[in-house]
Design an enzyme around this catalytic site. Structure first.
Site, mmCIF file in Angstrom:
data_model
loop_
_atom_site.group_PDB
_atom_site.id
_atom_site.type_symbol
_atom_site.label_atom_id
_atom_site.label_comp_id
_atom_site.label_asym_id
_atom_site.label_seq_id
_atom_site.Cartn_x
_atom_site.Cartn_y
_atom_site.Cartn_z
ATOM 1 N N HIS A 155 0.509 -1.136 0.109
ATOM 2 C CA HIS A 155 -0.321 -0.067 0.162
ATOM 3 C C HIS A 155 0.537 1.490 -0.473
ATOM 4 O O HIS A 155 1.550 1.554 0.445
ATOM 5 C CB HIS A 155 -0.902 -0.109 1.355
ATOM 6 C CG HIS A 155 -1.774 0.993 1.289
ATOM 7 N ND1 HIS A 155 -2.021 2.004 1.302
ATOM 8 C CD2 HIS A 155 -3.236 -0.035 0.938
ATOM 9 C CE1 HIS A 155 -3.003 2.878 0.960
ATOM 10 N NE2 HIS A 155 -3.890 2.122 0.812
ATOM 11 N N HIS A 156 0.426 2.317 -0.525
ATOM 12 C CA HIS A 156 1.755 3.790 -0.796
ATOM 13 C C HIS A 156 1.383 4.280 0.935
ATOM 14 O O HIS A 156 2.854 4.962 0.113
ATOM 15 C CB HIS A 156 0.779 4.448 -2.075
ATOM 16 C CG HIS A 156 1.904 4.960 -3.192
ATOM 17 N ND1 HIS A 156 3.100 5.363 -2.038
ATOM 18 C CD2 HIS A 156 2.127 5.377 -4.294
ATOM 19 C CE1 HIS A 156 3.464 6.152 -2.963
ATOM 20 N NE2 HIS A 156 3.116 5.582 -4.542
ATOM 21 N N SER A 157 0.408 3.743 1.457
ATOM 22 C CA SER A 157 0.604 4.322 2.425
ATOM 23 C C SER A 157 1.861 4.077 3.916
ATOM 24 O O SER A 157 2.717 4.811 4.319
ATOM 25 C CB SER A 157 -0.326 4.660 3.478
ATOM 26 O OG SER A 157 -0.747 3.641 3.987
ATOM 27 N N GLY A 190 4.984 3.497 2.011
ATOM 28 C CA GLY A 190 6.481 4.484 2.073
ATOM 29 C C GLY A 190 5.907 4.549 0.087
ATOM 30 O O GLY A 190 5.265 4.429 -0.391
#
Length: 318
Positions: free
Chosen positions: A141-143, A145
């Site tokens: 998930h992009h959250s 990094g």
């Protein structure tokens, strides 16, 4: 890894930064999918042992997301690697392995991630393709990094072949002009050049601000084959990839004195231009062959978003 704007509470939980919360916004649930080819088949047991010593020691990969109203926090948890390492059962007689990989990854983009565990997965596909004997597929998930921090973490998880205990080393580019000591005349020119650069930066910023406001108010993109109809963002996506030679990219980079990202961006822009030129050419009604002509509209307006890494320190970001 991104930690800007985050803070810890008494229970050890860390608040998500504004950038991380953005990636959890409705209809903007972003993931990073990385494909890595291997020259040999992959042993899941060896992979599990390696992850225990590296990846899951990082707090972002050993924390799950806790949502309490409008608050989002990273809560440390015990990682069960069996929930994150996925080895699909494959048919030994797959006719098109490359097509299977594309279909498999495209299907991954349609499945939401399970918030009850840390937001990452590793898919091991022991299937011989045209480029590799086996495939790793990371879904993160992009959250957790951005691309730069995750690449730095990947490098930090590797070791040198001649020294298994040593971190990998990468060249650090020296800043141009760091040893420059101007004379009195050169100092004057350097002063005016610096003033000119500052004024140019202010002017470019003002132009960008005006264009940004105009885009919000009235400046719209030209309707092209690249712009889908209303609701196209809700349709299933296909994940198509092609392998290119890194040596060829480096050759262009060195000849033009630019970065690898510049080369890839240029190739992407050229590919989109050729695609649009072909599409407009096929729509011509004069019956002539249009593939070798410039068929693009003269006043075409397209916008693109390019994410740029602003970290001042090159190298491995631990």
């Amino acid at each position: 890894m991104e930690t800007a704007g985050s803070s810890s509470d008494d229970q050890g939980m860390v608040k998500l930064s504004p950038e991380s919360r953005l990636f959890h916004a409705p209809r903007f649930n972003c993931h990073i999918i990385a494909i890595i080819g291997c020259k040999t088949s992959i042993n899941p047991s060896v992979v599990k042992l390696g992850l225990e010593q590296t990846l899951i020691k990082h707090p972002r990969f050993s924390s799950k997301l806790v949502v309490d109203g409008r608050n989002m926090k990273w809560n440390p948890t015990t990682v069960n690697l069996e929930d994150h390492i996925i080895v699909p059962n494959l048919d030994a007689d797959i006719e098109s392995p490359d097509q299977f990989i594309e279909d498999y990854i495209s299907h991954l983009t349609t499945i939401p991630m399970d918030l009850s565990k840390p937001l990452w997965e590793l898919h091991i596909i022991n299937l011989k393709t045209s480029d590799a004997e086996a495939i790793w597929v990371f879904r993160i998930h992009h959250s957790i990094g951005d691309g730069a921090s995750l690449m730095s973490l990947l490098l930090a998880c590797t070791r040198k072949t001649d020294d298994p205990e040593a971190l990998p080393s990468i060249p650090v580019k020296k800043r141009a002009g760091s040893s420059f000591s101007p004379s009195s005349d050169g100092l004057v020119w350097w002063f005016f050049l610096s003033i000119w650069k500052i004024l140019r930066m202010i002017w470019n910023s003002l132009v960008d601000l005006v264009l940004f406001c105009a885009t919000i108010l009235f400046l719209k993109d030209t309707k092209t084959p690249l712009k889908g109809p209303q609701g196209v963002d809700l349709k299933p996506r296909r994940f198509v990839y092609r392998s290119v030679s890194l040596d060829d990219i480096k050759l262009v980079k060195n000849k033009m004195n630019i970065t690898i990202n510049d080369v890839i961006l240029g190739v992407t822009q050229a590919g989109l231009s050729q695609y649009l030129n072909r599409e407009y050419g096929e729509n011509k009604k004069d019956g002539e062959t249009q593939h070798n002509k410039v068929n693009l509209p003269k006043s075409i307006l397209l916008r693109a978003t390019v994410l740029v890494n602003l970290r001042p320190t090159p190298g491995i970001q631990l």
